[in-house]
Write an enzyme that holds these catalytic residues in place. Structure first.
Site: not given
Ligand code: NDP
Length: 397
Positions: A71, A351, A238, A254
């Site tokens: 991202e 962004h 998130k 993991d």
């Protein structure tokens, strides 16, 4: 007799798939002999960019930390967050251990059995995995946990030292099965809900680092929102996992285990909530993040993949406990950067430069054209793929 798909070489498997020649060749060129040994039906590698969080101060030590993430803007935001953390991040944890479950669904009462067989249970664990005892780990304790009227879990608490420990735990658990045969256990397996690996990181931030007292107050209110609204909490968490999972992935750990455990912990009060907590204490913005984190610096894919070992060497010579604190510190920095951006008017401005880089490449810009396309797009009010394509054509003409 023709070979089964899994018996073919990676190149022969590619020939079995309906691919054009260019794609087949590209996938073939990205194969690696090591990774071909790691998974079934291997055909190629999937590359994810790695960047670093530079100069994060954790418990008084400075680290550069690798992040593997697709991202755009995640790594930039993490570095931004690190700059705002004026003091060192502090890490708190007690002795870390994994949990192995032996599950029963037949209303058993194990209490007197485990009392009388206590020594035998410890002996079986020692015999099953002597090397973890030589490293100072092994079975620490076991306890009965009633799950429902008819369901019981016998939880084994196992210190796996610097390994994530899934295989160590499962080896010990499977050895213990025989002793409990008369109670007809459903099965044994580690639990990924790593509540014996709770780590807390905290940091104090000067108001000026986030743009002043008003922004700091908004950060606190936004964070408070995530304690009451699952819609906000999921997005806030998130964002935290943008940082955590990127380091977990880069270090060959993991990330599904870490995320599943973290999300379960976020729901521990009966409602899904934001994992971090921001308050104002002594004229500073104070951030704290607690979650269960099960990672290793040896074993599993880490020992098999040179990529993971190389990424770990960027951090330096750390053990699993150091790594846990570092990973959570990146999560806290990431969280602060996101909250600060929202509190000061939105995340899009920061962004967009990164998103436009991806858009430029999507419409066919070569690496030497990307910066030019981005600097044109950043000045426009409206941007989409067709506009990016037009800008690229104009630059080329
Ligand atoms: P391994 O069994 O591969 O690695 C652990 C081994 O590393 C130990 O047994 C030990 O072997 C050796 N070792 C060397 N140095 C140390 C040290 N300082 N501390 C501890 N061990 C050390 O892996 P894990 O048990 O960690 O299992 C992790 C793997 O299991 C991951 O790939 C995970 O994805 C996978 N997995 C995950 C599951 C899940 O999450 N539900 C289920 C099943 C597998 P020795 O002492 O003999 O040298």
């Amino acid at each position: 007799m023709s070979k089964k798909f899994y018996e073919l070489t990676p190149d022969d498997r590619l020939l079995e798939l309906s691919l054009n020649e260019q794609t087949r060749q590209a996938l073939s060129n990205r194969q690696s002999a090591v990774n071909a040994q790691l998974v079934e039906n291997y055909i190629s590698d999937f590359r994810v960019p790695i960047g670093v969080v530079h100069d994060i101060l954790v418990d008084g030590k400075r680290y550069s930390v690798p992040m593997a993430v697709e991202e755009p803007s995640v790594i930039a935001a993490a570095n931004n967050g690190v700059k705002m953390l004026s003091d060192s991040v502090r890490v708190k944890m007690s002795r870390m251990a994994m949990i192995g479950q032996m599950m029963f669904s037949n209303a058993v009462d194990l209490s007197s059995f485990i009392l009388t067989h206590r020594n035998e249970i410890f002996e079986i664990a020692k015999r099953a995995k002597p090397s973890i005892y030589q490293r100072g780990g092994g079975l620490l304790d076991f306890k009965i946990r009633k799950v429902s009227e008819n369901e019981t879990s016998l939880d084994f608490i196992i210190d796996t030292k610097d390994a994530m420990g899934a295989n160590i735990v499962n080896t010990i658990m499977e050895a213990e099965l025989v002793l409990f045969e008369q109670f007809k256990p459903l099965g044994v397996i580690l639990s990924n809900y790593a509540t014996n690996q709770l780590v807390t990181v905290s940091a104090a931030v000067e108001f000026k680092q986030v743009g002043g007292f008003e922004v700091a107050k908004k950060i606190v209110s936004l964070n408070h929102f995530s304690k009451n609204d699952p819609y906000r909490a999921v997005t806030e968490n998130k964002g935290i996992f943008n940082g955590i999972s990127a380091v977990v992935l880069a270090t060959g750990n993991d990330w599904r285990a870490v995320e599943a455990s973290g999300h379960a912990y976020a729901s521990r009060n009966g409602q899904y909530q934001g994992l971090a907590t921001w308050t104002i204490v002594d004229n500073k913005l104070h951030g704290e993040l607690t979650l269960p984190i099960s990672v290793g610096t040896v074993g599993g894919a880490i020992s098999a993949m040179p990529d993971a070992k190389q990424a770990l060497s960027i951090i330096g010579n750390v053990g699993a406990d150091d790594l846990r604190g570092i990973i959570l510190s990146v999560g806290l920095a990431q969280n602060l950067a996101a909250l600060k951006a929202i509190a000061s008017g939105g995340i899009q401005r920061g962004h967009m430069r990164m998103q436009y880089r991806a858009l430029a490449m999507q419409v066919g810009a070569h690496s030497d054209e990307v910066i030019q396309v981005v600097s044109h797009l950043i000045k426009l009010k409206q941007v989409d793929a067709s506009i990016a394509e037009k800008v690229l054509m104009e630059i080329r003409n």
